[in-house]
Motif scaffolding. Structure first.
Motif, PDB file in Angstrom:
ATOM      1  N   GLY A  17      -2.815   8.585  22.272  1.00  0.00           N
ATOM      2  CA  GLY A  17      -1.747   8.689  21.277  1.00  0.00           C
ATOM      3  C   GLY A  17      -2.080   8.084  19.922  1.00  0.00           C
ATOM      4  N   PHE A  18      -3.328   7.647  19.732  1.00  0.00           N
ATOM      5  CA  PHE A  18      -3.694   7.086  18.419  1.00  0.00           C
ATOM      6  C   PHE A  18      -3.887   8.207  17.404  1.00  0.00           C
ATOM      7  N   PRO A  19      -3.354   8.045  16.178  1.00  0.00           N
ATOM      8  CA  PRO A  19      -3.667   9.037  15.149  1.00  0.00           C
ATOM      9  C   PRO A  19      -5.155   8.968  14.780  1.00  0.00           C
ATOM     10  N   THR A  20      -5.703  10.097  14.333  1.00  0.00           N
ATOM     11  CA  THR A  20      -7.154  10.188  14.115  1.00  0.00           C
ATOM     12  C   THR A  20      -7.659   9.144  13.126  1.00  0.00           C
ATOM     13  N   ASP A  21      -6.885   8.830  12.090  1.00  0.00           N
ATOM     14  CA  ASP A  21      -7.424   7.891  11.101  1.00  0.00           C
ATOM     15  C   ASP A  21      -7.412   6.439  11.596  1.00  0.00           C
ATOM     16  N   MET A  22      -6.878   6.206  12.791  1.00  0.00           N
ATOM     17  CA  MET A  22      -6.983   4.850  13.365  1.00  0.00           C
ATOM     18  C   MET A  22      -8.324   4.624  14.076  1.00  0.00           C
ATOM     19  N   PHE A  71       0.835  -1.213   0.000  1.00  0.00           N
ATOM     20  CA  PHE A  71       0.000   0.000   0.000  1.00  0.00           C
ATOM     21  C   PHE A  71       0.862   1.252   0.000  1.00  0.00           C
ATOM     22  N   ARG A  72       0.282   2.351  -0.463  1.00  0.00           N
ATOM     23  CA  ARG A  72       0.979   3.645  -0.399  1.00  0.00           C
ATOM     24  C   ARG A  72       1.391   3.935   1.036  1.00  0.00           C
ATOM     25  N   TYR A  73       2.448   4.720   1.185  1.00  0.00           N
ATOM     26  CA  TYR A  73       2.968   5.005   2.539  1.00  0.00           C
ATOM     27  C   TYR A  73       1.920   5.668   3.435  1.00  0.00           C
ATOM     28  N   ASP A  74       0.998   6.439   2.820  1.00  0.00           N
ATOM     29  CA  ASP A  74       0.021   7.166   3.645  1.00  0.00           C
ATOM     30  C   ASP A  74      -1.390   6.580   3.509  1.00  0.00           C
ATOM     31  N   ALA A  75      -1.466   5.295   3.160  1.00  0.00           N
ATOM     32  CA  ALA A  75      -2.793   4.657   2.982  1.00  0.00           C
ATOM     33  C   ALA A  75      -3.604   4.764   4.269  1.00  0.00           C
ATOM     34  N   HIS A  76      -4.911   5.057   4.128  1.00  0.00           N
ATOM     35  CA  HIS A  76      -5.769   5.099   5.318  1.00  0.00           C
ATOM     36  C   HIS A  76      -5.822   3.686   5.919  1.00  0.00           C
ATOM     37  N   PRO A  77      -5.559   3.562   7.224  1.00  0.00           N
ATOM     38  CA  PRO A  77      -5.513   2.220   7.820  1.00  0.00           C
ATOM     39  C   PRO A  77      -6.823   1.441   7.675  1.00  0.00           C
ATOM     40  N   MET A  78      -7.934   2.167   7.531  1.00  0.00           N
ATOM     41  CA  MET A  78      -9.212   1.459   7.392  1.00  0.00           C
ATOM     42  C   MET A  78      -9.293   0.804   6.006  1.00  0.00           C
ATOM     43  N   GLY A  79      -8.770   1.489   4.983  1.00  0.00           N
ATOM     44  CA  GLY A  79      -8.712   0.889   3.646  1.00  0.00           C
ATOM     45  C   GLY A  79      -7.843  -0.353   3.666  1.00  0.00           C
ATOM     46  N   MET A  80      -6.745  -0.289   4.411  1.00  0.00           N
ATOM     47  CA  MET A  80      -5.856  -1.455   4.505  1.00  0.00           C
ATOM     48  C   MET A  80      -6.546  -2.600   5.233  1.00  0.00           C
ATOM     49  N   LEU A  81      -7.294  -2.271   6.284  1.00  0.00           N
ATOM     50  CA  LEU A  81      -7.999  -3.319   7.046  1.00  0.00           C
ATOM     51  C   LEU A  81      -9.051  -4.015   6.180  1.00  0.00           C
ATOM     52  N   ILE A  82      -9.837  -3.198   5.478  1.00  0.00           N
ATOM     53  CA  ILE A  82     -10.921  -3.772   4.665  1.00  0.00           C
ATOM     54  C   ILE A  82     -10.336  -4.682   3.578  1.00  0.00           C
ATOM     55  N   SER A  83      -9.283  -4.191   2.904  1.00  0.00           N
ATOM     56  CA  SER A  83      -8.693  -4.985   1.817  1.00  0.00           C
ATOM     57  C   SER A  83      -8.064  -6.262   2.357  1.00  0.00           C
ATOM     58  N   SER A  84      -7.393  -6.160   3.507  1.00  0.00           N
ATOM     59  CA  SER A  84      -6.717  -7.342   4.052  1.00  0.00           C
ATOM     60  C   SER A  84      -7.734  -8.390   4.484  1.00  0.00           C
ATOM     61  N   MET A  85      -8.831  -7.918   5.076  1.00  0.00           N
ATOM     62  CA  MET A  85      -9.862  -8.872   5.515  1.00  0.00           C
ATOM     63  C   MET A  85     -10.461  -9.573   4.293  1.00  0.00           C
ATOM     64  N   SER A  86     -10.711  -8.793   3.249  1.00  0.00           N
ATOM     65  CA  SER A  86     -11.275  -9.386   2.041  1.00  0.00           C
ATOM     66  C   SER A  86     -10.281 -10.386   1.437  1.00  0.00           C
ATOM     67  N   ALA A  87      -8.986 -10.028   1.453  1.00  0.00           N
ATOM     68  CA  ALA A  87      -7.959 -10.936   0.905  1.00  0.00           C
ATOM     69  C   ALA A  87      -7.903 -12.237   1.704  1.00  0.00           C
ATOM     70  N   MET A  88      -8.236 -12.171   2.979  1.00  0.00           N
ATOM     71  CA  MET A  88      -8.161 -13.389   3.799  1.00  0.00           C
ATOM     72  C   MET A  88      -9.073 -14.499   3.269  1.00  0.00           C
ATOM     73  N   SER A  89     -10.114 -14.114   2.549  1.00  0.00           N
ATOM     74  CA  SER A  89     -11.004 -15.158   2.003  1.00  0.00           C
ATOM     75  C   SER A  89     -10.225 -16.056   1.035  1.00  0.00           C
ATOM     76  N   THR A  90      -9.172 -15.504   0.411  1.00  0.00           N
ATOM     77  CA  THR A  90      -8.392 -16.322  -0.537  1.00  0.00           C
ATOM     78  C   THR A  90      -7.387 -17.212   0.189  1.00  0.00           C
ATOM     79  N   PHE A  91      -7.063 -16.851   1.442  1.00  0.00           N
ATOM     80  CA  PHE A  91      -6.112 -17.671   2.206  1.00  0.00           C
ATOM     81  C   PHE A  91      -6.803 -18.874   2.850  1.00  0.00           C
ATOM     82  N   TYR A  92      -8.111 -18.765   3.065  1.00  0.00           N
ATOM     83  CA  TYR A  92      -8.835 -19.831   3.777  1.00  0.00           C
ATOM     84  C   TYR A  92     -10.021 -20.322   2.950  1.00  0.00           C
TER      85      TYR A  92
END
Ligand code: CMC
Length: 396
Positions: free
Chosen positions: A341-346, A88-109
């Motif tokens: 101490g969490f950044p707002t986009d987390m 992912f881009r260095y400044d990717a929104h962590p929620m976009g990363m979470l959603i994509s990773s969760m969706s990708a998990m369907s291919t792992f299992y």
């Protein structure tokens, strides 16, 4: 509309019968499986509450130990998923990363994929449980990797001997690999936040979870879709939006002019209003106490003065009184996260981790419901009909 009922936004439509979560919006009551949210927030732990929501009763000692061990044994994520996240881009929104990773998990299992295995997997409790362990175990790891990515640091491996919440804090912020213990006040505060966010009957993301699950797709895809719904600023993204709103208001003197803009509908008062609560959200009350516990340790966040005055003025203003608009769970949660101490986009990510317990409880309940049918609402068609196709060369 014939026998159809026109109900935009499902204001008045019940789509399932459920035993999981009870809300009395007039009295400000919230119960998980019959237990008051205040009782659970004060006395339980997030993992115990997750068990309660999914399996319907509080676990005994052995059940809780087994459940916690199973989840903590599923905290590692596949190396290829780590590579995917790193792309992912260095400044990717962590929620976009979470959603994509969760969706990708369907291919792992693929074992969880009814398209490959047939819908019989929903009769196999052990197989369903395994997906639950994986989703609850891996979500904090994915969230921590998304955070580490955002701050340009290497990802940390989980430590399964820590508690669920301690391990999450460790992965975010590894100070040392040995004897790592986050401050107990912070662990407890985060655990309480996780408890009160764990379920809320048919909120938009849980309704999405049920809607997607009604197609019998695998739970990773359904959780990714539910997380997508949660990301929106009118739902779980509201905690992020509240923080940005408080920063935008900037000082107590600016509140009256901001409220004027809200009344003129040029702005929305984020963290206020709720489809079901027409009185104070009981979760917001719990959060006010947690805020003070965190402030005692880390110092008072100056945004709190703006939040308190904003709440005071709104609760005495006719516009908000007439519409029964009260602070909701998102109004104070962001200030706590920011102070920790969490950044707002987390913030929406921090909402998704516990809400996954609720989504999975609704998944289990819905796929074993004899009344389950594919969600397929109707529409009121207002468009044209019977037009004749005009070739491109003849169109003006
Ligand atoms: N600020 C200003 N006016 C509001 C707000 C608000 N936050 N919420 C509702 N209203 C007004 C709305 O404009 C409408 O006024 P009118 O009758 O003059 O048109 C009236 O109150 C009824 O509102 P609604 O939009 O019909 O209510 P809804 O049930 O469709 O929406 C809501 C519920 C939560 C989306 C909405 O209250 C809202 O946008 N709140 C701000 C975002 C927010 O805090 N969301 C978090 C919700 S709780 C946790 C979660 O689900 O994640």
């Amino acid at each position: 509309f014939g026998t159809m009922i026109y109900d935009p936004g499902y204001y008045n439509t019940a789509v399932c019968k459920s035993n999981i979560c009870y809300i009395d919006g007039e009295k400000g009551v919230l119960e998980y499986r019959g237990y008051a949210i205040e009782d659970l927030a004060n006395n339980s732990s997030f993992l115990e509450v997750a068990y309660l929501l999914i399996y319907g009763g509080l676990p005994n000692n052995d059940q809780l130990t087994l459940w916690s061990t199973k989840i903590m044994n599923h905290t590692f994520i596949h190396e290829n998923l780590i590579q995917l996240m790193k792309s992912f881009r260095y400044d990717a929104h962590p929620m976009g990363m979470l959603i994509s990773s969760m969706s990708a998990m369907s291919t792992f299992y693929p074992e969880a994929n009814p398209a490959l295995r047939g819908a019989d997997i929903y009769k196999n409790k052990a197989l369903m449980n395994k997906q639950i362990f994986r989703i609850l175990g891996k979500l904090p790891t994915i969230a921590a990797c998304a955070y580490r990515h955002r701050i340009g640091r290497p990802y940390n491996n989980p430590i399964n001997t820590l508690s669920f919440t301690e391990n999450f804090l460790y992965m975010l912020d590894r100070l040392s690999e040995t004897n790592y213990k986050p401050h107990p006040t912070l662990t407890r505060a985060l655990d309480k936040l996780f408890i009160i966010h764990a379920d809320h009957e048919l909120n938009c993301s849980t309704a999405t979870m049920r809607q997607i699950s009604s197609t019998l797709v695998d739970p990773y895809t359904a959780v990714a879709g539910a997380a997508g719904a949660l990301y929106g600023p009118l739902h779980g993204g509201a905690n992020e939006a509240v923080l940005r709103m408080l920063e935008h208001i900037g000082s107590v003197e600016n509140i009256p002019s901001f409220l004027e803009q809200v009344k003129q509908k040029k702005q929305r008062l984020m963290g206020f209003g709720h489809r079901v609560y027409k009185s104070y959200d009981p979760r917001a009350k719990i959060l006010k106490d947690v805020t003070n516990e965190v402030f005692d340790l880390l110092g008072r966040n100056p945004l709190m003065e703006i939040a308190i005055e904003l709440e005071r003025l709104a609760l005495t203003d006719k516009y908000f009184v007439d519409r029964q608009l009260y602070p909701n769970v998102d109004f104070y949660s962001g200030i706590i996260y920011k102070t920790m101490g969490f950044p707002t986009d987390m913030f929406p990510v921090l909402f998704s981790i516990p809400r996954a317990a609720g989504w999975l409880a609704h998944w289990v309940e819905s796929v074993s419901d004899p009344d389950l049918r594919i969600f397929r609402p109707r529409q009121v068609y207002l468009g044209k009909r019977g037009l004749k196709y005009v070739p491109l060369s003849q169109r003006s």
